[in-house]
Structures are given as C-alpha cells and as structure tokens.
Scaffold this motif. Structure first.
Motif, PDB file in Angstrom:
ATOM      1  N   PHE A  96      29.174 127.881 -72.530  1.00  0.00           N
ATOM      2  CA  PHE A  96      27.924 127.441 -71.917  1.00  0.00           C
ATOM      3  C   PHE A  96      28.064 126.030 -71.329  1.00  0.00           C
ATOM      4  O   PHE A  96      27.589 125.760 -70.234  1.00  0.00           O
ATOM      5  CB  PHE A  96      26.803 127.469 -72.964  1.00  0.00           C
ATOM      6  CG  PHE A  96      25.482 126.981 -72.457  1.00  0.00           C
ATOM      7  CD1 PHE A  96      24.739 127.755 -71.577  1.00  0.00           C
ATOM      8  CD2 PHE A  96      24.972 125.768 -72.873  1.00  0.00           C
ATOM      9  CE1 PHE A  96      23.507 127.316 -71.102  1.00  0.00           C
ATOM     10  CE2 PHE A  96      23.746 125.319 -72.410  1.00  0.00           C
ATOM     11  CZ  PHE A  96      23.011 126.098 -71.527  1.00  0.00           C
ATOM     12  N   ILE A  97      28.741 125.169 -72.069  1.00  0.00           N
ATOM     13  CA  ILE A  97      28.872 123.769 -71.650  1.00  0.00           C
ATOM     14  C   ILE A  97      29.960 123.580 -70.603  1.00  0.00           C
ATOM     15  O   ILE A  97      29.797 122.831 -69.647  1.00  0.00           O
ATOM     16  CB  ILE A  97      29.144 122.869 -72.881  1.00  0.00           C
ATOM     17  CG1 ILE A  97      27.930 122.891 -73.813  1.00  0.00           C
ATOM     18  CG2 ILE A  97      29.482 121.451 -72.459  1.00  0.00           C
ATOM     19  CD1 ILE A  97      28.168 122.222 -75.145  1.00  0.00           C
ATOM     20  N   VAL A 149      28.947 128.420 -77.204  1.00  0.00           N
ATOM     21  CA  VAL A 149      28.563 127.047 -76.878  1.00  0.00           C
ATOM     22  C   VAL A 149      29.550 126.427 -75.893  1.00  0.00           C
ATOM     23  O   VAL A 149      29.157 125.829 -74.891  1.00  0.00           O
ATOM     24  CB  VAL A 149      28.448 126.178 -78.152  1.00  0.00           C
ATOM     25  CG1 VAL A 149      28.371 124.700 -77.810  1.00  0.00           C
ATOM     26  CG2 VAL A 149      27.243 126.597 -78.971  1.00  0.00           C
ATOM     27  N   ALA A 200      29.785 131.713 -82.286  1.00  0.00           N
ATOM     28  CA  ALA A 200      28.823 130.703 -81.835  1.00  0.00           C
ATOM     29  C   ALA A 200      29.535 129.561 -81.108  1.00  0.00           C
ATOM     30  O   ALA A 200      29.069 129.106 -80.055  1.00  0.00           O
ATOM     31  CB  ALA A 200      28.028 130.170 -83.025  1.00  0.00           C
ATOM     32  N   MET A 201      30.659 129.123 -81.655  1.00  0.00           N
ATOM     33  CA  MET A 201      31.423 128.037 -81.015  1.00  0.00           C
ATOM     34  C   MET A 201      31.906 128.459 -79.629  1.00  0.00           C
ATOM     35  O   MET A 201      31.841 127.676 -78.674  1.00  0.00           O
ATOM     36  CB  MET A 201      32.615 127.635 -81.883  1.00  0.00           C
ATOM     37  CG  MET A 201      32.237 126.983 -83.193  1.00  0.00           C
ATOM     38  SD  MET A 201      31.470 125.387 -82.981  1.00  0.00           S
ATOM     39  CE  MET A 201      32.859 124.419 -82.480  1.00  0.00           C
TER      40      MET A 201
END
Length: 126
Positions: free
Chosen positions: A77-78, A74, A70-71
């Motif tokens: 994505f950012i 994220v 998940a990290m």
C-alpha cells in the motif's frame, strides 16, 4: 475505523482471518498441516499438556502468517514500486513465519516422534 461494539470487532477480525485464508497459499498450507498434526496428536493419544503445547505452537505459526500478510499489504500500500527496504520488511516478516514453522516442526517431533514410531512399528509388525 474504530469498531462500534464487540460483535463488530469479532466480525472484522474474522474477515482478516478469512482474507488471509482465501488470498495466501501459505496460510492454506499451514491450516492443512495444523489440522493434520492435531488429528495425529489425537490419534497418538498425546497428553493434555502435550496437546495444549501443540495447539499453542499451531496458533503461533498461524498468527505469524496473519502478521506477515498484514505487513505485505501495508508495504504494498505504501510502496508501489520496488524498494530494497520494502523487500527487507517483507523478507523479515516472512522470516518470522519460517522460524515459527521450523520450531513447530521440532516441537511436533519431540512430542509425537516416539509415539508415532512405536505406533508404526506396531502396525508394521502385525
């Protein structure tokens, strides 16, 4: 984005686990090793408490791998280009998996090491 009901919540959680299994090589390795360790524990006849500790240890490693995935998603994505702080986030997240896996090995050896050695010595001696 909010789940409408409990079933939808479980389905979304299952999709997250499945995504990690399909996309992450390390999750496949952790699952295979977990399956092997739990089968070995059953074969060695560990106590219920020892088996529960092994299950909890396996769960911790798998959960950290889910969080690590998940990290990474994220951060990707950012941040769409290399950034040293993005690397730190990914490295620290992977480090959490590493630490949990390292100590799970120690726990496995403490619980099953003697039993396995006795079983192997008995097998070789026959």
């Amino acid at each position: 984005m909010k789940n409408k009901n409990l079933i939808e919540s479980f389905l979304n959680a299952s999709r997250g686990v499945l995504y990690t299994i399909v996309k992450e090589r390390n999750m496949k390795i952790h699952l295979a090793m977990s399956f092997f360790v739990l089968l070995l524990a059953i074969w060695l006849g560990v106590s219920k408490v020892e088996f529960a500790i092994l299950c909890l240890t396996v769960a911790i490693v798998l959960c950290f791998e889910l969080i690590n995935t998940a990290m990474e998603v994220v951060v990707d994505f950012i941040v769409d280009v290399y950034h040293p702080k993005a690397k730190i986030i990914k490295d620290v997240s992977a480090g959490a998996v590493f630490v949990s896996a390292f100590f799970s090995i120690i726990i496995g050896v403490v619980i099953m090491g003697d039993k396995l050695m006795l079983r192997l010595i008995d097998y070789i001696g026959k």
